[in-house]
Design an enzyme around this catalytic site. Structure first.
Site, PDB file in Angstrom:
ATOM      1  N   ALA A  36       0.841  -1.194   0.000  1.00 22.70           N
ATOM      2  CA  ALA A  36       0.000   0.000   0.000  1.00 22.70           C
ATOM      3  C   ALA A  36       0.882   1.252   0.000  1.00 22.70           C
ATOM      4  O   ALA A  36       1.876   1.312   0.712  1.00 22.70           O
ATOM      5  CB  ALA A  36      -0.906   0.008   1.233  1.00 22.70           C
ATOM      6  N   THR A  37       0.515   2.217  -0.804  1.00 27.33           N
ATOM      7  CA  THR A  37       1.170   3.530  -0.873  1.00 27.33           C
ATOM      8  C   THR A  37       0.093   4.510  -1.323  1.00 27.33           C
ATOM      9  O   THR A  37      -0.873   4.082  -1.955  1.00 27.33           O
ATOM     10  CB  THR A  37       2.290   3.551  -1.922  1.00 27.33           C
ATOM     11  OG1 THR A  37       1.716   3.221  -3.184  1.00 27.33           O
ATOM     12  CG2 THR A  37       3.376   2.530  -1.622  1.00 27.33           C
ATOM     13  N   THR A  38       0.125   5.751  -1.149  1.00 32.25           N
ATOM     14  CA  THR A  38       0.987   6.694  -0.461  1.00 32.25           C
ATOM     15  C   THR A  38       0.096   7.458   0.524  1.00 32.25           C
ATOM     16  O   THR A  38      -1.078   7.698   0.224  1.00 32.25           O
ATOM     17  CB  THR A  38       1.618   7.672  -1.499  1.00 32.25           C
ATOM     18  OG1 THR A  38       2.389   6.934  -2.434  1.00 32.25           O
ATOM     19  CG2 THR A  38       2.441   8.756  -0.839  1.00 32.25           C
ATOM     20  N   LYS A  65      -6.642   3.007   3.032  1.00 29.73           N
ATOM     21  CA  LYS A  65      -5.384   3.044   3.771  1.00 29.73           C
ATOM     22  C   LYS A  65      -5.405   3.999   4.953  1.00 29.73           C
ATOM     23  O   LYS A  65      -4.419   4.106   5.673  1.00 29.73           O
ATOM     24  CB  LYS A  65      -4.249   3.452   2.829  1.00 29.73           C
ATOM     25  CG  LYS A  65      -4.164   2.629   1.561  1.00 29.73           C
ATOM     26  CD  LYS A  65      -3.101   3.182   0.627  1.00 29.73           C
ATOM     27  CE  LYS A  65      -3.142   2.480  -0.715  1.00 29.73           C
ATOM     28  NZ  LYS A  65      -2.156   3.046  -1.663  1.00 29.73           N
ATOM     29  N   ASP A  75      -3.993   7.443  -1.077  1.00 28.76           N
ATOM     30  CA  ASP A  75      -4.485   6.994  -2.377  1.00 28.76           C
ATOM     31  C   ASP A  75      -5.116   5.618  -2.220  1.00 28.76           C
ATOM     32  O   ASP A  75      -5.099   5.026  -1.144  1.00 28.76           O
ATOM     33  CB  ASP A  75      -3.343   6.977  -3.398  1.00 28.76           C
ATOM     34  CG  ASP A  75      -2.473   5.738  -3.259  1.00 28.76           C
ATOM     35  OD1 ASP A  75      -1.877   5.565  -2.182  1.00 28.76           O
ATOM     36  OD2 ASP A  75      -2.386   4.945  -4.212  1.00 28.76           O
TER      37      ASP A  75
END
Length: 273
Positions: free
Chosen positions: A44-46, A77, A61
């Site tokens: 997972a990012t960001t 997230k 995101d």
């Protein structure tokens, strides 16, 4: 009647109690015995966070990647940690979500045992301890690096805490921070967009613009998906508590951000004469 030993924990920490009585339920326990491979775990990012007068904004995101493949387009997230704080995840998505759930129970358990809400520093320290417990898996490539933020009831202001994989805890005094693969681009964007004294609305817009800039340069970061109408998760924490902005509200801001870029120097330009 509670089972023997469940009432005497010796600590107000639910994580300590769980580790002692049912260690197989701790985040990543199955991975420790099952030989997990980091390349097969969705990441997972960001995540970005920024303070404003009266609180803090956190946005993330919606993309999760597995190598060069988009594993999920609408992952969430950013989560409430308790009434006055939130947590955003970066790194191994499955472990990170397990850690968030344990952290939420940890804070609720403390409040029920002690009869009071844990301080902002206390919450940040408890999260650091959970991350430190994942160090073995982090060394195998299954790292969890969250971003924690909340409204400090004692100082009446928003605060942001970042971490490293060893559980090191760092308070960010610049007023903003980001983590994840697109963090370099998001932080560079916030350096230009952020200033002291922003309103809540301006802070939300700056966070969405930072994620848009990160997605423009980092393939693992998902920008606003106008076709599917999938937009970043944006949360605000103030003296009134935690709240998540509605998708329609975030979508309207994202539309303005993208529309504005069409006339900016980094967007389409008029033909030269």
């Amino acid at each position: 009647m509670l089972p023997e030993g469940t009432r005497l924990t010796g600590s107000s920490s639910f994580a300590d109690y769980l580790a002692g009585t049912a260690p197989e339920l701790m985040p990543g326990a199955a991975s420790r015995t099952g030989g997990a491979h980091a390349d097969l775990a969705p990441h997972a990012t960001t995540i970005v966070a920024a303070t404003f007068d009266g609180g803090v904004v956190m946005a993330g995101d919606r993309r999760a990647t597995m190598g060069n493949v988009i594993a999920q387009r609408d992952i969430e997230k950013v989560f409430p940690a308790d009434e006055y704080s939130c947590i955003g995840i970066a790194g191994s998505a499955g472990l990170a979500i397990e850690m968030v759930r344990l952290f939420q129970v940890e804070l609720e358990h403390y409040e029920k045992i002690e009869g009071t809400v844990l301080s902002a520093d206390g919450k940040a320290n408890r999260l650091a301890a959970l991350i430190r417990g994942n160090l073995g898996l982090a060394m195998q490539g299954l790292a969890v690096v969250p971003l924690f933020a909340g409204f400090d009831l004692e100082t009446q202001r928003g605060r942001i805490f970042s971490y490293d994989v060893t559980g090191g805890r760092y308070e960010e005094h610049s007023g903003f921070h980001s983590v994840g693969s697109g963090s370099v681009f998001a932080r560079g964007s916030l350096k230009k967009l952020y200033s002291r004294g922003l309103t809540e609305g301006d802070c939300v817009t700056a966070a969405i613009q930072a994620l848009y800039d990160a997605a423009d340069d980092d393939s693992a970061t998902g920008g606003p998906d106008l076709t599917r109408r999938i937009f970043p998760v944006v949360s605000v924490v103030t003296a009134d508590g935690y709240r998540r902005l509605a998708d329609d509200e975030v979508g309207a801001i994202a539309d303005d951000v993208i529309g504005g870029r069409l006339v900016r120097p980094d967007g389409p330009s008029a033909p030269l004469n």
